[in-house]
Enzyme design. Structure first.
Site, PDB file in Angstrom:
ATOM      1  N   HIS A 102       0.722  -1.378   0.033  1.00  0.00           N
ATOM      2  CA  HIS A 102      -0.277  -0.135   0.226  1.00  0.00           C
ATOM      3  C   HIS A 102       0.589   1.043  -0.117  1.00  0.00           C
ATOM      4  O   HIS A 102       0.381   2.101  -0.409  1.00  0.00           O
ATOM      5  CB  HIS A 102      -1.053  -0.435   0.746  1.00  0.00           C
ATOM      6  CG  HIS A 102      -2.040  -0.991   0.384  1.00  0.00           C
ATOM      7  ND1 HIS A 102      -2.118  -1.993   0.835  1.00  0.00           N
ATOM      8  CD2 HIS A 102      -3.114  -0.405  -0.212  1.00  0.00           C
ATOM      9  CE1 HIS A 102      -3.193  -2.974   0.290  1.00  0.00           C
ATOM     10  NE2 HIS A 102      -4.086  -2.228  -0.179  1.00  0.00           N
TER      11      HIS A 102
ATOM     12  N   ARG B  98     -10.460   4.540  -0.628  1.00  0.00           N
ATOM     13  CA  ARG B  98     -10.039   3.074   0.046  1.00  0.00           C
ATOM     14  C   ARG B  98     -10.238   3.741   1.262  1.00  0.00           C
ATOM     15  O   ARG B  98      -8.987   4.440   2.035  1.00  0.00           O
ATOM     16  CB  ARG B  98      -8.771   3.355  -0.066  1.00  0.00           C
ATOM     17  CG  ARG B  98      -7.990   2.273  -0.946  1.00  0.00           C
ATOM     18  CD  ARG B  98      -6.656   1.851  -1.290  1.00  0.00           C
ATOM     19  NE  ARG B  98      -6.436   1.018  -2.550  1.00  0.00           N
ATOM     20  CZ  ARG B  98      -5.623   0.720  -3.401  1.00  0.00           C
ATOM     21  NH1 ARG B  98      -6.019   1.997  -3.642  1.00  0.00           N
ATOM     22  NH2 ARG B  98      -5.608   0.107  -3.974  1.00  0.00           N
TER      23      ARG B  98
ATOM     24  N   ARG C  35     -15.599   2.032  -0.929  1.00  0.00           N
ATOM     25  CA  ARG C  35     -15.538   1.224  -0.646  1.00  0.00           C
ATOM     26  C   ARG C  35     -15.339   0.626   0.944  1.00  0.00           C
ATOM     27  O   ARG C  35     -14.591   1.566   1.682  1.00  0.00           O
ATOM     28  CB  ARG C  35     -14.012   0.194  -0.646  1.00  0.00           C
ATOM     29  CG  ARG C  35     -13.558  -0.748  -0.441  1.00  0.00           C
ATOM     30  CD  ARG C  35     -12.071  -2.014  -1.330  1.00  0.00           C
ATOM     31  NE  ARG C  35     -11.513  -1.258   0.154  1.00  0.00           N
ATOM     32  CZ  ARG C  35     -10.143  -1.012  -0.256  1.00  0.00           C
ATOM     33  NH1 ARG C  35      -9.805  -2.246  -1.552  1.00  0.00           N
ATOM     34  NH2 ARG C  35      -9.100  -0.994   0.198  1.00  0.00           N
TER      35      ARG C  35
ATOM     36  N   GLU D  33     -11.729 -10.349  -4.752  1.00  0.00           N
ATOM     37  CA  GLU D  33      -9.713 -10.216  -4.913  1.00  0.00           C
ATOM     38  C   GLU D  33      -8.860 -11.902  -3.664  1.00  0.00           C
ATOM     39  O   GLU D  33      -8.427 -11.851  -3.783  1.00  0.00           O
ATOM     40  CB  GLU D  33      -9.444  -8.858  -3.862  1.00  0.00           C
ATOM     41  CG  GLU D  33      -9.886  -8.808  -3.061  1.00  0.00           C
ATOM     42  CD  GLU D  33      -9.946  -7.009  -2.279  1.00  0.00           C
ATOM     43  OE1 GLU D  33      -8.686  -6.852  -2.242  1.00  0.00           O
ATOM     44  OE2 GLU D  33     -10.457  -7.202  -1.139  1.00  0.00           O
TER      45      GLU D  33
ATOM     46  N   ASP E  46      -4.994  -7.800  -4.473  1.00  0.00           N
ATOM     47  CA  ASP E  46      -4.436  -9.080  -3.522  1.00  0.00           C
ATOM     48  C   ASP E  46      -5.229 -10.283  -4.093  1.00  0.00           C
ATOM     49  O   ASP E  46      -4.371 -11.561  -3.377  1.00  0.00           O
ATOM     50  CB  ASP E  46      -6.181  -8.713  -2.780  1.00  0.00           C
ATOM     51  CG  ASP E  46      -5.485  -7.792  -1.401  1.00  0.00           C
ATOM     52  OD1 ASP E  46      -4.610  -7.821  -0.813  1.00  0.00           O
ATOM     53  OD2 ASP E  46      -5.932  -6.950  -1.053  1.00  0.00           O
TER      54      ASP E  46
ATOM     55  N   ARG F 145       2.536  -9.464  -0.739  1.00  0.00           N
ATOM     56  CA  ARG F 145       2.466  -8.234  -1.700  1.00  0.00           C
ATOM     57  C   ARG F 145       3.247  -6.826  -1.230  1.00  0.00           C
ATOM     58  O   ARG F 145       3.923  -6.594  -1.855  1.00  0.00           O
ATOM     59  CB  ARG F 145       1.451  -8.067  -2.114  1.00  0.00           C
ATOM     60  CG  ARG F 145       0.488  -6.768  -0.477  1.00  0.00           C
ATOM     61  CD  ARG F 145      -1.147  -7.104  -1.212  1.00  0.00           C
ATOM     62  NE  ARG F 145      -1.026  -5.348  -1.414  1.00  0.00           N
ATOM     63  CZ  ARG F 145      -2.085  -5.039  -1.862  1.00  0.00           C
ATOM     64  NH1 ARG F 145      -3.332  -5.328  -1.350  1.00  0.00           N
ATOM     65  NH2 ARG F 145      -2.024  -4.066  -1.902  1.00  0.00           N
TER      66      ARG F 145
ATOM     67  N   CYS G  33      -9.772  -2.547 -10.297  1.00  0.00           N
ATOM     68  CA  CYS G  33      -9.484  -1.117  -9.405  1.00  0.00           C
ATOM     69  C   CYS G  33      -7.990  -2.031  -8.938  1.00  0.00           C
ATOM     70  O   CYS G  33      -7.202  -1.032  -8.035  1.00  0.00           O
ATOM     71  CB  CYS G  33     -10.486  -0.875  -8.206  1.00  0.00           C
ATOM     72  SG  CYS G  33     -11.308  -2.749  -7.039  1.00  0.00           S
TER      73      CYS G  33
END
Ligand code: PEP
Ligand code: MG
Length: 583
Positions: free
Chosen positions: A202, A309, A346, A446, A470, A480, A517
């Protein structure tokens, strides 16, 4: 001597500046420049806090019970000596007077500089005193923070660089939490390098959305680079060049100018609709982290927001969650910035590399990415979840809202979300005379399980959004954010491509909207393939929009459909995509 540090390219572009080293865990310290007429005041603030800590240490030592171990008194003496040491306090003073760093930054910078000297000491005992220095600085920072909160003195969030001619600054740290990076938005750093991290961590995503060059996973960077070193960050190649020669510097300055010109050229495409050569319109949406980003997204040519987010509203608040009203105002502000365009909100997705609070990290969880994350956490905290849903519905009175649920893996989770939503709707009239607005409900695909049970889920949703970041992580069992396995994080893996293709196909044949996305949507290597798989809605970091749009405007969707089938059937999809000129 010039040398290079290699890492992972995560945010493109070139940044040139002087290194500011920020020690582990100290990235959250406020970094801003003080106005020239406040320098003396800032020095006094810094020295005052050091003196206060010295007093506290004296009091502590004096109050030690007679039976306390003698080591404790000796330790307090060492701390006291450090809090009064001129090399430390005087050094911090110099950072303020000469660089105009704020007190917290100056103290951390001096701690970093002295910490290096400790590291180089031969004597084990002396080398270990670095920890004591860190503890003393921790105490001083705590005093400053108490003063700022209690004394009503508001710390400037981050003053812009307002004194011309000074060198740009680059942040070098072992790690930066995504929420801390958000704090640098209007801040002083033009780029950053971290020792850890992966391409879709992130922190990397936030860097891309802020359009600041960055290299992560550079392992030893924070040990090899020294305070004030001149550094070039090559965000395209994932390299940091330390102490570059004049020739290399000139070359990179040239590249920087070229990139600016390219940006200007691309900005001409900004407001042109994205339609393929054979007439297929493609929706270009933006991913955002804060309400103010929505404005920047529109300026970049977005037709709406495909992913807000919201967890960034929840992070680093000392464990205090945002109230319903705070959330409502934030969602409403984003909608107002979008001027009638859709906003996909979200629900909160904290966990894994986005802890709610840095002091409440996910360290205690054995496997945070597989733990109480995203919708799992929301369903485990029903009061918080209902509050967020209510805030979203209230905001939906001001513009079109799509409600997106992260990390769904079980159909039962979707049913629970729907019944919670029904309950919030049923209670609506006790809060408002206005009718409860309708919002489209969608899920993130995801987790492979969601892709594999999509036929059962589709009847209950209005749209789906594929979170490739994800999806890759969970399909391939690759963290990740872990640079040690970054080379195995492969978006071209046939299993990943099969899942994406199947989700797009199923959603389309069920007449449900489908978007990507995850970072793949903004990756030019995948634009043609995704179009060929039938994708007509892309959501990405705003700086990518014009670049991807350019590809779409030159694409023939019918031809790409055949090529995509060919790529998917091939044993080496990436190689085949290259042969066909898709990637
Ligand atoms: C994803 O997983 O692809 C996604 C868009 O969500 P996030 O990156 O916030 O986990
Ligand atoms: Mg995700």
């Amino acid at each position: 001597m010039s040398f290079q540090v290699f890492g992972i390219a995560v945010s493109q572009g070139v940044a040139i500046g002087r290194a500011v080293l920020v020690g582990a865990g100290r990235v959250d310290v406020a970094h801003y420049f003080v106005e020239p007429d406040r320098v003396a005041q800032e020095v006094a603030r810094c020295e005052g806090a050091c003196a206060q800590v010295a007093e506290e240490l004296v009091a502590l030592r004096d109050e030690l019970p007679a039976d306390a171990p003698p080591e404790l008194a000796a330790l307090l003496d060492v701390h006291l000596m450090m809090a009064r040491d001129e090399a430390f306090v005087g050094g911090a003073r110099e950072w303020i007077t000469e660089r105009r760093y704020n007190a917290e930054w100056a103290l951390s910078a001096q701690m970093e500089a002295l910490g290096r000297q400790f590291d180089e000491m031969e004597d084990d005992y002396l080398r270990e005193r670095k920890v004591d220095l860190e503890q003393v600085v921790e105490r001083i920072l705590a005093v400053l923070s108490r003063q700022a909160k209690g004394g009503g003195e508001s710390l400037p969030a981050a003053l812009p660089r307002d004194f011309g001619g000074d060198d740009p600054l680059l942040l070098v740290a072992s790690d930066i939490a995504p929420a801390d990076l958000i704090g640098f938005r209007q801040g002083v750093f033009r780029g950053f390098i971290t020792d850890v991290g992966g391409r879709t961590s992130h922190t990397a995503i936030v860097a891309r959305s802020m359009n600041i060059p960055a290299v992560v996973g550079a392992r030893e960077a924070s040990r090899l680079i020294r305070q004030d070193d001149w550094v070039i960050i090559d965000g395209d190649a994932g390299i940091a060049i330390v102490d570059p020669s004049p020739v290399v510097l000139a070359e990179y300055r040239f590249r920087q100018r070229q990139a600016e010109l390219e940006q200007e050229r691309l900005s001409l495409w900004r407001h042109r609709p994205a339609v393929t050569l054979d007439g297929h319109p493609v929706e270009m949406l933006a991913n955002i982290e804060l309400p103010a980003d929505a404005e920047a997204a529109l300026a970049a040519g977005a037709e709406g927001v495909g992913l807000f987010r919201t967890e960034f509203l929840f992070m680093n608040r000392g464990g205090k969650l945002p109230t319903e009203d705070e959330q409502y105002l934030a969602y409403r502000a984003a909608l107002e910035n979008l001027q009638g365009r859709p906003l996909t909100i979200r629900t909160v997705d904290v966990g894994a590399d986005k802890p709610l609070d840095r002091s409440h990290g996910s360290d205690h969880q054995l496997n945070p990415a597989l733990g109480l994350r995203a919708i799992r956490w929301s369903l485990a905290e029903p009061v918080m979840f209902r509050q967020q849903l209510r805030a979203i519905l209230r905001a939906a009175q001001h513009g079109p809202v799509r409600l997106l649920i992260p990390m769904l893996a079980h159909q039962s989770e979707l049913m629970e979300v729907r019944s919670t939503l029904d309950r919030v709707r049923a209670q609506w009239s006790t809060h408002s005379d206005q009718p409860c607005p309708r919002v489209d409900l969608g899920i993130m695909v995801e987790v492979p399980a969601a892709a594999l049970i999509l036929d059962r889920v589709l009847p209950w949703v209005d749209f789906v959004s594929i979170g490739t970041n994800d999806l890759i992580q969970y399909t391939l069992a690759i963290d990740r954010a872990d640079e040690a396995v970054a080379h195995l994080y492969d978006p071209w893996h046939p299993a990943v491509l099969q899942l994406i293709a199947s989700v797009i196909r199923q959603a389309r044949s069920a007449g449900k909207a489908v978007c990507v996305c995850g970072e793949m949507a903004g990756d030019l290597a995948f634009t043609a393939l995704l179009l060929g798989l039938g994708l007509r809605s892309f959501s990405m970091n705003p700086p990518q929009i014009t670049l991807v749009k350019q590809r779409i405007l030159r694409a023939d969707a019918a031809k790409l459909q055949e090529m995509a089938a060919d790529v998917l059937a091939h044993e080496q999809p990436q190689e085949r995509a290259r042969q066909l000129g898709l990637a």
